[in-house]
Enzyme design. Structure first.
Site, PDB file in Angstrom:
ATOM      1  N   PRO A  12       0.133 -10.201   1.901  1.00 19.37           N
ATOM      2  CA  PRO A  12      -0.821 -11.166   2.452  1.00 19.37           C
ATOM      3  C   PRO A  12      -1.907 -11.610   1.490  1.00 19.37           C
ATOM      4  O   PRO A  12      -2.429 -10.819   0.709  1.00 19.37           O
ATOM      5  CB  PRO A  12      -1.439 -10.406   3.634  1.00 19.37           C
ATOM      6  CG  PRO A  12      -1.163  -8.969   3.393  1.00 19.37           C
ATOM      7  CD  PRO A  12       0.135  -8.926   2.628  1.00 19.37           C
ATOM      8  N   ASN A  13      -2.190 -12.883   1.569  1.00 19.11           N
ATOM      9  CA  ASN A  13      -3.261 -13.565   0.828  1.00 19.11           C
ATOM     10  C   ASN A  13      -2.963 -13.766  -0.653  1.00 19.11           C
ATOM     11  O   ASN A  13      -3.727 -14.430  -1.352  1.00 19.11           O
ATOM     12  CB  ASN A  13      -4.611 -12.827   0.989  1.00 19.11           C
ATOM     13  CG  ASN A  13      -5.041 -12.745   2.436  1.00 19.11           C
ATOM     14  OD1 ASN A  13      -5.103 -13.777   3.104  1.00 19.11           O
ATOM     15  ND2 ASN A  13      -5.293 -11.553   2.938  1.00 19.11           N
ATOM     16  N   ARG A  20      -8.580 -17.567  -4.917  1.00 18.06           N
ATOM     17  CA  ARG A  20      -9.189 -16.516  -4.108  1.00 18.06           C
ATOM     18  C   ARG A  20      -9.930 -15.512  -4.994  1.00 18.06           C
ATOM     19  O   ARG A  20      -9.327 -14.917  -5.884  1.00 18.06           O
ATOM     20  CB  ARG A  20      -8.052 -15.809  -3.373  1.00 18.06           C
ATOM     21  CG  ARG A  20      -8.406 -14.533  -2.683  1.00 18.06           C
ATOM     22  CD  ARG A  20      -7.159 -13.737  -2.338  1.00 18.06           C
ATOM     23  NE  ARG A  20      -7.511 -12.561  -1.585  1.00 18.06           N
ATOM     24  CZ  ARG A  20      -6.831 -11.430  -1.589  1.00 18.06           C
ATOM     25  NH1 ARG A  20      -5.715 -11.328  -2.303  1.00 18.06           N
ATOM     26  NH2 ARG A  20      -7.233 -10.411  -0.885  1.00 18.06           N
ATOM     27  N   TYR A  25      -9.579 -11.133  -8.885  1.00 18.02           N
ATOM     28  CA  TYR A  25      -8.136 -11.245  -9.095  1.00 18.02           C
ATOM     29  C   TYR A  25      -7.730 -12.161 -10.256  1.00 18.02           C
ATOM     30  O   TYR A  25      -6.542 -12.333 -10.506  1.00 18.02           O
ATOM     31  CB  TYR A  25      -7.471 -11.734  -7.805  1.00 18.02           C
ATOM     32  CG  TYR A  25      -7.737 -10.816  -6.623  1.00 18.02           C
ATOM     33  CD1 TYR A  25      -7.302  -9.493  -6.643  1.00 18.02           C
ATOM     34  CD2 TYR A  25      -8.429 -11.266  -5.506  1.00 18.02           C
ATOM     35  CE1 TYR A  25      -7.549  -8.643  -5.583  1.00 18.02           C
ATOM     36  CE2 TYR A  25      -8.682 -10.426  -4.426  1.00 18.02           C
ATOM     37  CZ  TYR A  25      -8.237  -9.118  -4.477  1.00 18.02           C
ATOM     38  OH  TYR A  25      -8.481  -8.274  -3.422  1.00 18.02           O
ATOM     39  N   ASN A  75       3.490  -6.002  -4.719  1.00 21.70           N
ATOM     40  CA  ASN A  75       2.050  -5.989  -4.453  1.00 21.70           C
ATOM     41  C   ASN A  75       1.883  -6.193  -2.949  1.00 21.70           C
ATOM     42  O   ASN A  75       1.978  -7.316  -2.459  1.00 21.70           O
ATOM     43  CB  ASN A  75       1.342  -7.103  -5.234  1.00 21.70           C
ATOM     44  CG  ASN A  75      -0.171  -7.031  -5.041  1.00 21.70           C
ATOM     45  OD1 ASN A  75      -0.651  -6.361  -4.126  1.00 21.70           O
ATOM     46  ND2 ASN A  75      -0.915  -7.724  -5.882  1.00 21.70           N
ATOM     47  N   ALA A  78      -3.382  -6.110   1.207  1.00 20.01           N
ATOM     48  CA  ALA A  78      -4.145  -5.229   2.094  1.00 20.01           C
ATOM     49  C   ALA A  78      -3.259  -4.262   2.886  1.00 20.01           C
ATOM     50  O   ALA A  78      -3.726  -3.209   3.329  1.00 20.01           O
ATOM     51  CB  ALA A  78      -4.983  -6.069   3.048  1.00 20.01           C
ATOM     52  N   HIS A  81      -3.088  -0.410   2.275  1.00 20.77           N
ATOM     53  CA  HIS A  81      -4.034   0.559   2.823  1.00 20.77           C
ATOM     54  C   HIS A  81      -3.827   0.831   4.315  1.00 20.77           C
ATOM     55  O   HIS A  81      -4.535   1.646   4.896  1.00 20.77           O
ATOM     56  CB  HIS A  81      -5.465   0.053   2.586  1.00 20.77           C
ATOM     57  CG  HIS A  81      -5.629  -0.586   1.236  1.00 20.77           C
ATOM     58  ND1 HIS A  81      -5.475   0.122   0.069  1.00 20.77           N
ATOM     59  CD2 HIS A  81      -5.892  -1.872   0.859  1.00 20.77           C
ATOM     60  CE1 HIS A  81      -5.662  -0.697  -0.964  1.00 20.77           C
ATOM     61  NE2 HIS A  81      -5.906  -1.912  -0.515  1.00 20.77           N
ATOM     62  N   ASP A  88       7.573   3.351   5.180  1.00 21.17           N
ATOM     63  CA  ASP A  88       8.867   3.831   5.670  1.00 21.17           C
ATOM     64  C   ASP A  88      10.010   2.991   5.115  1.00 21.17           C
ATOM     65  O   ASP A  88      11.081   3.512   4.796  1.00 21.17           O
ATOM     66  CB  ASP A  88       8.897   3.814   7.206  1.00 21.17           C
ATOM     67  CG  ASP A  88       8.040   4.922   7.812  1.00 21.17           C
ATOM     68  OD1 ASP A  88       7.569   5.803   7.054  1.00 21.17           O
ATOM     69  OD2 ASP A  88       7.829   4.907   9.047  1.00 21.17           O
ATOM     70  N   GLU A  99       4.578  -0.221  -7.294  1.00 20.89           N
ATOM     71  CA  GLU A  99       3.441  -0.847  -6.610  1.00 20.89           C
ATOM     72  C   GLU A  99       2.501  -1.425  -7.665  1.00 20.89           C
ATOM     73  O   GLU A  99       2.129  -0.736  -8.612  1.00 20.89           O
ATOM     74  CB  GLU A  99       2.724   0.224  -5.779  1.00 20.89           C
ATOM     75  CG  GLU A  99       1.551  -0.310  -4.989  1.00 20.89           C
ATOM     76  CD  GLU A  99       0.832   0.813  -4.226  1.00 20.89           C
ATOM     77  OE1 GLU A  99       1.499   1.750  -3.736  1.00 20.89           O
ATOM     78  OE2 GLU A  99      -0.401   0.752  -4.150  1.00 20.89           O
ATOM     79  N   HIS A 101      -1.117  -3.746  -8.359  1.00 18.47           N
ATOM     80  CA  HIS A 101      -2.343  -4.411  -7.885  1.00 18.47           C
ATOM     81  C   HIS A 101      -3.028  -5.070  -9.062  1.00 18.47           C
ATOM     82  O   HIS A 101      -3.149  -4.452 -10.138  1.00 18.47           O
ATOM     83  CB  HIS A 101      -3.305  -3.393  -7.253  1.00 18.47           C
ATOM     84  CG  HIS A 101      -2.714  -2.720  -6.069  1.00 18.47           C
ATOM     85  ND1 HIS A 101      -2.573  -3.345  -4.856  1.00 18.47           N
ATOM     86  CD2 HIS A 101      -2.163  -1.494  -5.933  1.00 18.47           C
ATOM     87  CE1 HIS A 101      -1.981  -2.522  -4.016  1.00 18.47           C
ATOM     88  NE2 HIS A 101      -1.710  -1.403  -4.644  1.00 18.47           N
ATOM     89  N   SER A 103      -6.238  -5.926  -9.144  1.00 18.34           N
ATOM     90  CA  SER A 103      -7.534  -5.269  -9.302  1.00 18.34           C
ATOM     91  C   SER A 103      -7.334  -3.754  -9.332  1.00 18.34           C
ATOM     92  O   SER A 103      -6.279  -3.246  -8.936  1.00 18.34           O
ATOM     93  CB  SER A 103      -8.452  -5.654  -8.129  1.00 18.34           C
ATOM     94  OG  SER A 103      -7.918  -5.178  -6.913  1.00 18.34           O
ATOM     95  N   ARG A 108     -13.009   0.050  -6.227  1.00 19.90           N
ATOM     96  CA  ARG A 108     -13.515  -0.851  -5.183  1.00 19.90           C
ATOM     97  C   ARG A 108     -13.935  -0.057  -3.941  1.00 19.90           C
ATOM     98  O   ARG A 108     -14.230   1.122  -4.031  1.00 19.90           O
ATOM     99  CB  ARG A 108     -12.446  -1.918  -4.885  1.00 19.90           C
ATOM    100  CG  ARG A 108     -12.096  -2.730  -6.142  1.00 19.90           C
ATOM    101  CD  ARG A 108     -11.098  -3.817  -5.857  1.00 19.90           C
ATOM    102  NE  ARG A 108     -11.605  -4.781  -4.891  1.00 19.90           N
ATOM    103  CZ  ARG A 108     -10.849  -5.713  -4.301  1.00 19.90           C
ATOM    104  NH1 ARG A 108      -9.559  -5.791  -4.603  1.00 19.90           N
ATOM    105  NH2 ARG A 108     -11.365  -6.541  -3.427  1.00 19.90           N
ATOM    106  N   ARG A 112     -10.012   1.063   0.079  1.00 18.09           N
ATOM    107  CA  ARG A 112      -8.910   0.639  -0.813  1.00 18.09           C
ATOM    108  C   ARG A 112      -8.405   1.786  -1.689  1.00 18.09           C
ATOM    109  O   ARG A 112      -7.448   1.631  -2.436  1.00 18.09           O
ATOM    110  CB  ARG A 112      -9.359  -0.516  -1.715  1.00 18.09           C
ATOM    111  CG  ARG A 112      -9.630  -1.789  -0.973  1.00 18.09           C
ATOM    112  CD  ARG A 112      -9.938  -2.922  -1.933  1.00 18.09           C
ATOM    113  NE  ARG A 112     -10.755  -3.916  -1.294  1.00 18.09           N
ATOM    114  CZ  ARG A 112     -10.292  -4.942  -0.578  1.00 18.09           C
ATOM    115  NH1 ARG A 112      -9.011  -5.121  -0.440  1.00 18.09           N
ATOM    116  NH2 ARG A 112     -11.133  -5.791   0.003  1.00 18.09           N
TER     117      ARG A 112
HETATM  118  C1  DQA Z   1      -4.658  -6.205  -4.124  1.00 13.85           C
HETATM  119  C2  DQA Z   1      -5.688  -5.135  -3.725  1.00 13.85           C
HETATM  120  C3  DQA Z   1      -5.782  -5.027  -2.229  1.00 13.85           C
HETATM  121  O1  DQA Z   1      -6.766  -4.059  -1.884  1.00 13.85           O
HETATM  122  C4  DQA Z   1      -6.198  -6.346  -1.615  1.00 13.85           C
HETATM  123  O2  DQA Z   1      -6.227  -6.257  -0.208  1.00 13.85           O
HETATM  124  C5  DQA Z   1      -5.341  -7.456  -2.056  1.00 13.85           C
HETATM  125  C6  DQA Z   1      -4.949  -7.530  -3.455  1.00 13.85           C
HETATM  126  C7  DQA Z   1      -4.642  -6.436  -5.652  1.00 13.85           C
HETATM  127  O3  DQA Z   1      -3.672  -7.032  -6.136  1.00 13.85           O
HETATM  128  O4  DQA Z   1      -5.585  -6.066  -6.352  1.00 13.85           O
HETATM  129  O5  DQA Z   1      -5.025  -8.365  -1.296  1.00 13.85           O
HETATM  130  O6  DQA Z   1      -3.375  -5.760  -3.739  1.00 13.85           O
END
Ligand code: DQA
Length: 145
Positions: A12-13, A20, A25, A75, A78, A81, A88, A99, A101, A103, A108, A112
């Site tokens: 998401p996002n 953003r 980021y 990635n 959110a 977390h 699963d 995985e 990220h 950031s 943070r 997170r």
């Molecule tokens: C993220 C870190 C997450 O905590 C956050 O919710 C994101 C981006 C990152 O790429 O740093 O949406 O996954």
């Protein structure tokens, strides 16, 4: 030689990357990350998928297992977390998942600092920006030639 088949999965996002919170980021978009990966790894067959919906991400993990992808760069945004369902799903499938990220989640907010997925992934890259995606692909290629 069989081509590596790697899924780059974003939660998401992450469709808003570039616009953003650039301080957090960076100003690189998801499309740009895609172009960079194609340019850096012409020998890899990539599948890119982004969704803001948890169940779609679960489905994509299952499908990648069924279609026999060699590895997954994920990635989860959110959902990292919060999502037991994604954890699963990662645990249920055969392809190795890294995985990523952009950031550094450990520098943070405390909420997170917990990743439900990290214990079931082969590794985690956090805080190296877009380079993290490329390093994850490199690892997948070198460990599953
Ligand atoms: C993220 C870190 C997450 O905590 C956050 O919710 C994101 C981006 C990152 O790429 O740093 O949406 O996954």
């Amino acid at each position: 030689m069989k081509k590596q088949n790697i899924l780059v999965l974003n939660g998401p996002n992450l469709n808003l990357l570039g616009e953003r919170e650039p301080d957090q980021y960076g100003d690189i978009s998801l499309d740009h990350i895609k172009e960079l990966l194609h340019w850096e790894f012409p020998e890899v067959e990539f599948c890119f998928f982004q969704s803001n919906h948890e169940g779609d991400l679960v489905d994509q993990l299952h499908e990648s297992h069924q279609s026999g992808v060699s590895g997954i760069v994920f990635n989860p945004g959110a959902y990292t977390h919060t999502s037991v369902a994604l954890r699963d799903a990662v645990k249920a499938i055969a392809p190795p998942v890294i995985e990523v990220h952009l950031s550094n989640i450990y520098s943070r907010e405390p909420f997170r600092h917990v990743s439900h997925l990290a214990p079931v992934c082969v590794g985690q890259i956090s805080g190296l920006g877009a380079l993290g995606y490329s390093l994850a692909v490199r690892w997948l290629i070198s460990s599953h030639p």
